[in-house]
Motif scaffolding. Structure first.
Motif, PDB file in Angstrom:
ATOM      1  N   THR A   1      26.966 -18.649  62.429  1.00 46.94           N
ATOM      2  CA  THR A   1      25.925 -19.495  61.861  1.00 46.94           C
ATOM      3  C   THR A   1      24.550 -19.058  62.330  1.00 46.94           C
ATOM      4  OG1 THR A   1      27.440 -21.359  61.794  1.00 46.94           O
ATOM      5  CG2 THR A   1      25.099 -21.865  61.681  1.00 46.94           C
ATOM      6  N   SER A   2      24.464 -18.677  63.597  1.00 50.44           N
ATOM      7  CA  SER A   2      23.187 -18.199  64.126  1.00 50.44           C
ATOM      8  C   SER A   2      22.756 -16.920  63.419  1.00 50.44           C
ATOM      9  CB  SER A   2      23.313 -17.955  65.635  1.00 50.44           C
ATOM     10  OG  SER A   2      22.072 -17.575  66.193  1.00 50.44           O
ATOM     11  N   VAL A   3      23.715 -16.032  63.134  1.00 51.11           N
ATOM     12  CA  VAL A   3      23.395 -14.810  62.392  1.00 51.11           C
ATOM     13  C   VAL A   3      22.867 -15.157  61.006  1.00 51.11           C
ATOM     14  CG1 VAL A   3      24.353 -12.725  61.338  1.00 51.11           C
ATOM     15  CG2 VAL A   3      25.050 -13.375  63.646  1.00 51.11           C
ATOM     16  N   LEU A   4      23.538 -16.088  60.329  1.00 51.31           N
ATOM     17  CA  LEU A   4      23.108 -16.497  58.991  1.00 51.31           C
ATOM     18  C   LEU A   4      21.681 -17.028  59.017  1.00 51.31           C
ATOM     19  CD1 LEU A   4      23.562 -17.199  56.007  1.00 51.31           C
ATOM     20  CD2 LEU A   4      24.626 -19.338  56.758  1.00 51.31           C
ATOM     21  N   MET A   5      21.376 -17.857  60.001  1.00 47.54           N
ATOM     22  CA  MET A   5      20.037 -18.424  60.099  1.00 47.54           C
ATOM     23  C   MET A   5      18.984 -17.338  60.299  1.00 47.54           C
ATOM     24  SD  MET A   5      18.465 -20.943  62.984  1.00 47.54           S
ATOM     25  CE  MET A   5      18.455 -19.539  64.106  1.00 47.54           C
ATOM     26  N   TRP A   6      19.268 -16.377  61.172  1.00 44.81           N
ATOM     27  CA  TRP A   6      18.307 -15.309  61.425  1.00 44.81           C
ATOM     28  C   TRP A   6      18.167 -14.374  60.232  1.00 44.81           C
ATOM     29  CZ3 TRP A   6      14.606 -14.641  64.934  1.00 44.81           C
ATOM     30  CH2 TRP A   6      14.636 -15.440  66.071  1.00 44.81           C
ATOM     31  N   VAL A   7      19.254 -14.160  59.486  1.00 48.99           N
ATOM     32  CA  VAL A   7      19.166 -13.346  58.269  1.00 48.99           C
ATOM     33  C   VAL A   7      18.229 -14.012  57.270  1.00 48.99           C
ATOM     34  CG1 VAL A   7      20.454 -12.574  56.237  1.00 48.99           C
ATOM     35  CG2 VAL A   7      21.386 -12.181  58.517  1.00 48.99           C
ATOM     36  N   LEU A   8      18.387 -15.322  57.087  1.00 49.12           N
ATOM     37  CA  LEU A   8      17.517 -16.054  56.167  1.00 49.12           C
ATOM     38  C   LEU A   8      16.067 -16.035  56.646  1.00 49.12           C
ATOM     39  CD1 LEU A   8      19.789 -19.137  55.365  1.00 49.12           C
ATOM     40  CD2 LEU A   8      19.170 -17.272  53.807  1.00 49.12           C
ATOM     41  N   MET A   9      15.875 -16.201  57.954  1.00 45.25           N
ATOM     42  CA  MET A   9      14.520 -16.153  58.512  1.00 45.25           C
ATOM     43  C   MET A   9      13.887 -14.791  58.272  1.00 45.25           C
ATOM     44  SD  MET A   9      14.935 -18.170  62.151  1.00 45.25           S
ATOM     45  CE  MET A   9      13.383 -17.474  62.750  1.00 45.25           C
ATOM     46  N   SER A  10      14.641 -13.732  58.512  1.00 46.11           N
ATOM     47  CA  SER A  10      14.100 -12.383  58.352  1.00 46.11           C
ATOM     48  C   SER A  10      13.749 -12.106  56.898  1.00 46.11           C
ATOM     49  CB  SER A  10      15.114 -11.352  58.856  1.00 46.11           C
ATOM     50  OG  SER A  10      15.345 -11.497  60.248  1.00 46.11           O
ATOM     51  N   LEU A  11      14.628 -12.519  55.983  1.00 39.51           N
ATOM     52  CA  LEU A  11      14.347 -12.317  54.563  1.00 39.51           C
ATOM     53  C   LEU A  11      13.131 -13.115  54.131  1.00 39.51           C
ATOM     54  CD1 LEU A  11      15.077 -11.241  51.753  1.00 39.51           C
ATOM     55  CD2 LEU A  11      16.666 -13.157  51.513  1.00 39.51           C
ATOM     56  N   ALA A  12      13.067 -14.380  54.554  1.00 40.19           N
ATOM     57  CA  ALA A  12      11.971 -15.254  54.141  1.00 40.19           C
ATOM     58  C   ALA A  12      10.633 -14.801  54.705  1.00 40.19           C
ATOM     59  CB  ALA A  12      12.262 -16.692  54.590  1.00 40.19           C
ATOM     60  N   MET A  13      10.625 -14.295  55.933  1.00 40.39           N
ATOM     61  CA  MET A  13       9.372 -13.981  56.611  1.00 40.39           C
ATOM     62  C   MET A  13       8.944 -12.530  56.449  1.00 40.39           C
ATOM     63  SD  MET A  13      10.056 -16.127  60.132  1.00 40.39           S
ATOM     64  CE  MET A  13       8.469 -15.715  60.856  1.00 40.39           C
ATOM     65  N   MET A  14       9.901 -11.596  56.473  1.00 45.39           N
ATOM     66  CA  MET A  14       9.529 -10.191  56.549  1.00 45.39           C
ATOM     67  C   MET A  14       9.471  -9.490  55.199  1.00 45.39           C
ATOM     68  SD  MET A  14       8.896 -10.297  59.610  1.00 45.39           S
ATOM     69  CE  MET A  14       8.089  -8.723  59.388  1.00 45.39           C
ATOM     70  N   ALA A  15      10.328  -9.875  54.250  1.00 49.75           N
ATOM     71  CA  ALA A  15      10.302  -9.213  52.944  1.00 49.75           C
ATOM     72  C   ALA A  15       8.930  -9.341  52.270  1.00 49.75           C
ATOM     73  CB  ALA A  15      11.411  -9.769  52.045  1.00 49.75           C
ATOM     74  N   PRO A  16       8.281 -10.523  52.285  1.00 46.18           N
ATOM     75  CA  PRO A  16       6.950 -10.607  51.666  1.00 46.18           C
ATOM     76  C   PRO A  16       5.909  -9.713  52.333  1.00 46.18           C
ATOM     77  CG  PRO A  16       7.886 -12.798  51.925  1.00 46.18           C
ATOM     78  CD  PRO A  16       8.776 -11.857  52.689  1.00 46.18           C
ATOM     79  N   THR A  17       6.016  -9.515  53.643  1.00 49.32           N
ATOM     80  CA  THR A  17       5.025  -8.678  54.330  1.00 49.32           C
ATOM     81  C   THR A  17       5.141  -7.218  53.916  1.00 49.32           C
ATOM     82  OG1 THR A  17       6.352  -8.079  56.289  1.00 49.32           O
ATOM     83  CG2 THR A  17       5.238 -10.226  56.327  1.00 49.32           C
ATOM     84  N   ALA A  18       6.322  -6.814  53.438  1.00 45.19           N
ATOM     85  CA  ALA A  18       6.544  -5.413  53.053  1.00 45.19           C
ATOM     86  C   ALA A  18       6.311  -5.173  51.568  1.00 45.19           C
ATOM     87  CB  ALA A  18       7.964  -4.985  53.422  1.00 45.19           C
ATOM     88  N   PHE A  19       5.955  -6.202  50.821  1.00 47.72           N
ATOM     89  CA  PHE A  19       5.796  -6.023  49.384  1.00 47.72           C
ATOM     90  C   PHE A  19       4.764  -4.954  49.028  1.00 47.72           C
ATOM     91  CE2 PHE A  19       3.860  -7.131  45.277  1.00 47.72           C
ATOM     92  CZ  PHE A  19       4.967  -6.964  44.468  1.00 47.72           C
ATOM     93  N   PRO A  20       3.602  -4.882  49.728  1.00 50.81           N
ATOM     94  CA  PRO A  20       2.658  -3.795  49.404  1.00 50.81           C
ATOM     95  C   PRO A  20       3.278  -2.410  49.536  1.00 50.81           C
ATOM     96  CG  PRO A  20       1.562  -5.458  50.728  1.00 50.81           C
ATOM     97  CD  PRO A  20       3.023  -5.809  50.728  1.00 50.81           C
TER      98      PRO A  20
END
Length: 294
Positions: free
Chosen positions: A97-116
């Protein structure tokens, strides 16, 4: 697919700003319009999938907070069971469950920063027949790095919970631990590694031209490299989640905006050092304040 030259090579259209000028100065509004015009016809589905995934991650994180960890969903299946898993403590639900939470956090927070950077890669490859697939492979390579980070961060969370250093919401229970995290993140802002990684993130055109590799395997390796430099920029700030709580959406959103701004050349140069000073002072204050006489 051959490596594009700094001046656009075989491309027929003007494309993005090139070389050091393109990397340092970004695109004008006219360039943005042309880029979007190229992206939408051939990669509309991929773009929609990208933003849908980010929105889904944020929605899932919001849902985790909206439902109390009282076990009401424990005997349900589907979404109800998922909400129960993600709203309970690590001790109650386990490492997965902790892995799932961190995966969601990473996707939500980091993917937008890499869009450029993703947009720059798409701009470079818009003349190649397989460029849409290559872009998807690049994104997959990028997310692979953050999946690895999520696994490591979840392991750290489980360990910290077992030591009593964080509460069920992933929030530090020790002022010394909180202060150390803040101060360490502040000091890292001034490190050579942070500077090198941030430079690569701020200049995606130069990054891709320097490390270009053709084909889908090359795109995946580029994605791994891009994810690695992004991780080098942001890992310390991500771990500050243990100070405010790993499920604090307000802090997560603020951190995402902050990390996005850091990767913009003109803005990042102005906020990097002040942010480091602020974090060091905040960490020092958190450590020292409880020892001061009332």
């Amino acid at each position: 697919m051959t490596r594009p030259d700094a001046d656009g090579g075989r491309r027929k259209s003007a494309g993005p700003a090139t070389g050091a000028q393109g990397a340092g100065n970004g695109r004008s509004g006219e360039d943005e319009v042309r880029t979007l015009a190229r992206l939408l016809p051939g990669r509309g589905a991929l773009a929609l999938l990208f933003f849908a995934a980010v929105l889904t991650a944020w929605s899932a994180l919001f849902a985790m907070q909206a439902f109390p960890p009282d076990g009401a969903f424990a005997n349900r299946s589907g979404l109800g069971a998922l909400l129960w898993l993600c709203s309970n403590t690590v001790a109650a639900t386990g490492y997965g469950t902790s892995v799932l939470m961190w995966v969601l956090m990473s996707l939500a927070m980091m993917a937008p920063t890499a869009f450029p950077a993703f947009r720059t890669y798409a701009d470079l490859t818009h003349t190649a027949a397989a460029s849409g697939f290559s872009l998807a492979v690049l994104v997959a390579g990028y997310l692979t790095v953050w999946l690895g980070f999520s696994v490591a961060a979840a392991l750290l969370q489980v360990r910290l919970a077992s030591l009593g250093l964080i509460d069920p919401l992933g929030r530090s229970t020790s002022h010394l631990f909180s202060g150390a995290l803040l101060a360490a993140a502040g000091l890292y802002q001034f490190s050579a590694l942070k500077a090198a990684c941030l430079k690569a993130c701020q200049s995606p055109m130069a990054f891709f031209l320097t490390h270009w590799q053709p084909g889908s395997p090359g795109a995946y390796r580029l994605g791994l490299r891009l994810g690695s430099v992004c991780l080098g920029c942001c890992w310390a700030l991500m771990l500050l989640a243990f100070v405010a709580g790993t499920m604090n959406l307000a802090i997560m959103a603020f951190a995402m905006v902050l990390m996005t701004l850091e990767k913009l050349p003109e803005i990042g140069a102005k906020i990097n050092a002040p942010l480091g000073v602020f974090l060091i002072l905040a960490g020092t204050t958190v450590i020292v304040l409880p020892f001061l006489p009332n």
